[in-house]
Design a protein around this motif. Structure first.
Motif, PDB file in Angstrom:
ATOM      1  N   ASN A   1      -6.092  16.354  -9.366  1.00  8.21           N
ATOM      2  CA  ASN A   1      -5.764  17.708  -8.912  1.00  8.21           C
ATOM      3  C   ASN A   1      -4.792  17.697  -7.735  1.00  8.21           C
ATOM      4  O   ASN A   1      -4.274  18.736  -7.364  1.00  8.21           O
ATOM      5  CB  ASN A   1      -7.027  18.510  -8.591  1.00  8.21           C
ATOM      6  N   VAL A   2      -4.516  16.540  -7.168  1.00  4.24           N
ATOM      7  CA  VAL A   2      -3.492  16.400  -6.125  1.00  4.24           C
ATOM      8  C   VAL A   2      -2.190  15.883  -6.742  1.00  4.24           C
ATOM      9  O   VAL A   2      -1.120  16.442  -6.507  1.00  4.24           O
ATOM     10  CB  VAL A   2      -3.964  15.438  -4.999  1.00  4.24           C
ATOM     11  N   VAL A   3      -2.274  14.823  -7.552  1.00  2.00           N
ATOM     12  CA  VAL A   3      -1.081  14.164  -8.088  1.00  2.00           C
ATOM     13  C   VAL A   3      -0.367  14.998  -9.150  1.00  2.00           C
ATOM     14  O   VAL A   3       0.851  15.188  -9.086  1.00  2.00           O
ATOM     15  CB  VAL A   3      -1.450  12.777  -8.674  1.00  2.00           C
ATOM     16  N   LEU A   4      -1.090  15.501 -10.121  1.00  4.31           N
ATOM     17  CA  LEU A   4      -0.460  16.158 -11.269  1.00  4.31           C
ATOM     18  C   LEU A   4       0.391  17.384 -10.909  1.00  4.31           C
ATOM     19  O   LEU A   4       1.490  17.531 -11.445  1.00  4.31           O
ATOM     20  CB  LEU A   4      -1.511  16.512 -12.325  1.00  4.31           C
ATOM     21  N   PRO A   5      -0.053  18.267 -10.022  1.00  2.00           N
ATOM     22  CA  PRO A   5       0.798  19.416  -9.688  1.00  2.00           C
ATOM     23  C   PRO A   5       2.113  19.042  -8.994  1.00  2.00           C
ATOM     24  O   PRO A   5       3.045  19.845  -8.957  1.00  2.00           O
ATOM     25  CB  PRO A   5      -0.075  20.251  -8.739  1.00  2.00           C
ATOM     26  N   LEU A   6       2.203  17.831  -8.471  1.00  2.00           N
ATOM     27  CA  LEU A   6       3.403  17.394  -7.765  1.00  2.00           C
ATOM     28  C   LEU A   6       4.461  16.776  -8.675  1.00  2.00           C
ATOM     29  O   LEU A   6       5.582  16.537  -8.250  1.00  2.00           O
ATOM     30  CB  LEU A   6       3.013  16.380  -6.682  1.00  2.00           C
TER      31      LEU A   6
ATOM     32  N   TRP B   1       0.846  -1.196   0.000  1.00  2.25           N
ATOM     33  CA  TRP B   1       0.000   0.000   0.000  1.00  2.25           C
ATOM     34  C   TRP B   1       0.877   1.240   0.000  1.00  2.25           C
ATOM     35  O   TRP B   1       1.616   1.475   0.948  1.00  2.25           O
ATOM     36  CB  TRP B   1      -0.929   0.012   1.223  1.00  2.25           C
ATOM     37  N   TRP B   2       0.811   2.024  -1.063  1.00  2.19           N
ATOM     38  CA  TRP B   2       1.619   3.226  -1.201  1.00  2.19           C
ATOM     39  C   TRP B   2       0.909   4.437  -0.607  1.00  2.19           C
ATOM     40  O   TRP B   2      -0.316   4.517  -0.622  1.00  2.19           O
ATOM     41  CB  TRP B   2       1.897   3.502  -2.685  1.00  2.19           C
ATOM     42  N   LYS B   3       1.722   5.378  -0.141  1.00  2.00           N
ATOM     43  CA  LYS B   3       1.220   6.655   0.364  1.00  2.00           C
ATOM     44  C   LYS B   3       1.808   7.767  -0.494  1.00  2.00           C
ATOM     45  O   LYS B   3       2.867   7.602  -1.094  1.00  2.00           O
ATOM     46  CB  LYS B   3       1.624   6.850   1.827  1.00  2.00           C
ATOM     47  N   LEU B   4       1.139   8.906  -0.517  1.00  2.00           N
ATOM     48  CA  LEU B   4       1.586  10.035  -1.319  1.00  2.00           C
ATOM     49  C   LEU B   4       3.016  10.443  -0.958  1.00  2.00           C
ATOM     50  O   LEU B   4       3.836  10.705  -1.835  1.00  2.00           O
ATOM     51  CB  LEU B   4       0.633  11.220  -1.158  1.00  2.00           C
ATOM     52  N   LYS B   5       3.332  10.460   0.304  1.00  2.00           N
ATOM     53  CA  LYS B   5       4.668  10.871   0.754  1.00  2.00           C
ATOM     54  C   LYS B   5       5.748   9.971   0.147  1.00  2.00           C
ATOM     55  O   LYS B   5       6.809  10.454  -0.261  1.00  2.00           O
ATOM     56  CB  LYS B   5       4.723  10.834   2.282  1.00  2.00           C
ATOM     57  N   GLU B   6       5.498   8.672   0.064  1.00  2.00           N
ATOM     58  CA  GLU B   6       6.466   7.738  -0.514  1.00  2.00           C
ATOM     59  C   GLU B   6       6.626   7.976  -2.011  1.00  2.00           C
ATOM     60  O   GLU B   6       7.739   7.958  -2.545  1.00  2.00           O
ATOM     61  CB  GLU B   6       6.016   6.299  -0.267  1.00  2.00           C
ATOM     62  N   PHE B   7       5.506   8.207  -2.680  1.00  2.00           N
ATOM     63  CA  PHE B   7       5.529   8.486  -4.111  1.00  2.00           C
ATOM     64  C   PHE B   7       6.351   9.750  -4.385  1.00  2.00           C
ATOM     65  O   PHE B   7       7.192   9.788  -5.286  1.00  2.00           O
ATOM     66  CB  PHE B   7       4.092   8.633  -4.612  1.00  2.00           C
TER      67      PHE B   7
END
Length: 195
Positions: free
Chosen positions: A61-66, A27-33
């Motif tokens: 709208n959360v993933v793409l700007p990062l 299970w991945w989390k945003l911080k790890e990505f």
């Protein structure tokens, strides 16, 4: 043993321009990505296939700007286990701009979300998505042109007719792995490779 990505001492992979990762067994989390992206500041083609319970990883709208500004092509697929109260996929779909269209297959307990067109050579399909994926319009998803390796997890709820419809869409397929649980029923006269 869990390894924290923050604790890893990795030098920047500034020379890396193409990166593909398939990691669906955790299970991945945003911080790890984000930690992985941090090490690839010049990546241009990014292809990622993950599993998550973190809703931040499913909203465009959360993933793409990062993503790094160097990204020219972003291929994304994710198995998602939503919170119990989430029953509609519309909020997820509209969070992705037209420049990065997605499709969403809902099942219980997993959802399968991916960018369109499908650009991975391998696809792993859980039986909960087989029926809806086998009826999906192929030219939109691009399954016929990209998939060379197909893995299917079957159970009693996933009929062989649905499996065959999906396999028929994958016209470039070279290898097929069919995983069956102890209660799945095979079609008489059909030869099946079971790992």
């Amino acid at each position: 043993e869990t390894i924290s990505f923050d604790d890893m001492n990795i030098s920047s992979l500034h020379y890396l321009t193409h990166f593909q990762m398939r990691c669906t067994k955790r299970w991945w989390k945003l911080k790890e990505f984000l930690s992985i992206l941090h090490h690839m500041p010049n990546v241009q083609i990014l292809s990622v296939f993950l599993s998550t319970k973190d809703s931040n990883l499913v909203y465009g709208n959360v993933v793409l700007p990062l993503l790094p500004l160097t990204i020219q092509q972003f291929n994304y697929a994710i198995y998602y286990v939503p919170p119990v109260e989430l029953t509609e996929d519309n909020d997820i779909i509209v969070s992705w701009p037209l420049s990065h269209p997605i499709t969403c297959f809902t099942g219980d307990p997993y959802w399968f979300i991916h960018t369109i067109p499908w650009r991975f050579e391998l696809m792993s399909i859980l039986s909960v998505f087989g029926k809806t994926m086998s009826s999906k319009i192929n030219h939109e998803a691009n399954y016929d042109k990209q998939i060379k390796h197909l893995e299917m997890d079957t159970n009693n709820n996933f009929t062989w007719i649905n499996a065959l419809r999906l396999i028929a869409q994958c016209r470039k397929i070279r290898t097929l792995d069919i995983w069956m649980n102890a209660h799945a029923v095979a079609v008489e006269g059909m030869s099946i490779y079971i790992r």
